[in-house]
Write an enzyme that holds these catalytic residues in place. Structure first.
Site: not given
Ligand code: NAP
Length: 311
Positions: A135, A138-139
């Site tokens: 992701c 997300c990261d």
């Protein structure tokens, strides 16, 4: 531990689930959505969507929040919970959740979507959460000014690479063939982005890293044409090699195809169990688009409304 009762229970809170909720509530059904363990579904991990009509550009999170608010306004009940077991042999249908709750409904729409696939390498597992991710939204933040690799050649891989290029210094796109599967418009974007460098015809042999502290330092890749093996120095690895349907809990309850997708009747969302319908990516091995999932959710709601009318 609670017992919830509703006319229509919708499993999943992606575009299919929310759209089904909106249609069912407008038809006057008492409707409940159980979110699943990722509220808003996979789209919430997409940084930018440019192909959902009505929105020139919107983040996946924002689009899903808008759908949720629209459903709530229509009095759809929303529960943040995840179903772990279903009993479709009894009426009303009963679904039990990881929080120990029971949900009873006269009809069910399964809209549990799909999840990211992995390469299934031991080293990938070892560094998951320590430099290996699926992701970018997300990261990606952790890789500002760094070098990352993205694995895959579809729309997900190319979208992730484009997003990461806004943060990282260099993005290496590792693809097992010499031709991308992604849409032409996305391909043009990456070929015009100097930060994105492709490694064609290459598969990942191993994710390399250190133990103390645990972190990724490189990627061993093999060229499938020349058999040459080389090491790339990277700080992060984003795996984007496709998706699989979230149907584990339906095995033995519903008919699934050889890849695990729910089988529905032709031109219908009806499954082999009367009163249980399926919508979105969980039954779609081909198109997997947000707008198609939304349409599929509407279709399932209309089928469920018709079923409950005559039941
Ligand atoms: P996908 O289209 O199935 O692409 C998966 C990619 O991973 C392919 O390039 C495939 O290679 C590669 N791959 C598969 N297994 C592999 C392995 N074991 N090792 C190395 N590479 C492997 O999946 P996706 O990109 O996740 O997209 C899924 C669906 O969502 C598609 O319908 C897509 O259009 C949609 N989507 C749309 C958007 C958008 O419109 N912006 C964004 C994301 C996703 P091969 O090409 O050689 O098969």
């Amino acid at each position: 531990m609670a017992l919830y009762k509703t006319d229509l229970l919708i499993l999943g809170s992606g575009p299919a689930g929310y759209t089904a909720g909106i249609y069912a509530a407008r038809a006057g059904l008492s409707t409940m959505i159980v979110s699943g363990n990722q509220e808003g579904g996979q789209l919430t991990m997409t940084s930018s969507i440019e192909n959902f009509p009505g929105f020139e550009e919107i983040s996946g999170f924002e689009l899903m929040e808008k759908m949720k608010q629209q459903a709530l306004k229509l009095n759809v009940q929303f529960v943040n919970d995840s179903i772990v077991e279903v009993d479709f042999a009894r009426r009303p249908f009963e679904c039990s959740s990881e929080n120990g709750h029971s949900y009873q409904a006269r009809a069910v729409i399964v809209a549990t979507g799909s999840s990211a696939k992995w390469l299934n390498l031991p080293s990938e597992k070892k560094y998951l959460g320590y430099g290996v991710s699926a992701c970018a939204t997300c990261d990606g933040f952790f890789y500002r000014g760094k070098t990352v690799a993205v694995i895959g050649g579809g729309n997900s891989a190319v979208s992730e690479a484009l997003y990461l290029a806004t943060l990282a210094n260099k993005v290496i796109l590792v693809h097992r063939r010499h031709q991308l599967r992604a849409d032409k418009i996305l391909q043009d974007k990456i070929f015009n982005n100097k930060k994105i460098v492709p490694e064609w015809d290459c598969v990942v042999e191993e994710v390399l890293g250190e133990d103390n502290p645990r972190k990724v330092t490189g990627l061993k890749i093999r060229n499938v044409v020349s058999d040459e093996v080389k090491t790339l120095d990277v700080d992060g690895v984003f795996v984007a090699v496709g998706h699989q349907p979230n149907t584990d809990i339906f095995k033995g309850n519903l008919i699934l195809d050889s890849k695990g997708y729910i089988v529905t009747h032709e031109n219908s969302s009806a499954t082999d169990i009367e009163g249980v319908f399926a919508a979105g990516d969980v039954k779609d091995p081909k198109y997997k688009q947000a707008v198609i999932s939304a349409g599929s959710g509407a279709m399932a709601a209309m089928d469920a409304i018709e079923y409950l009318d005559v039941e």
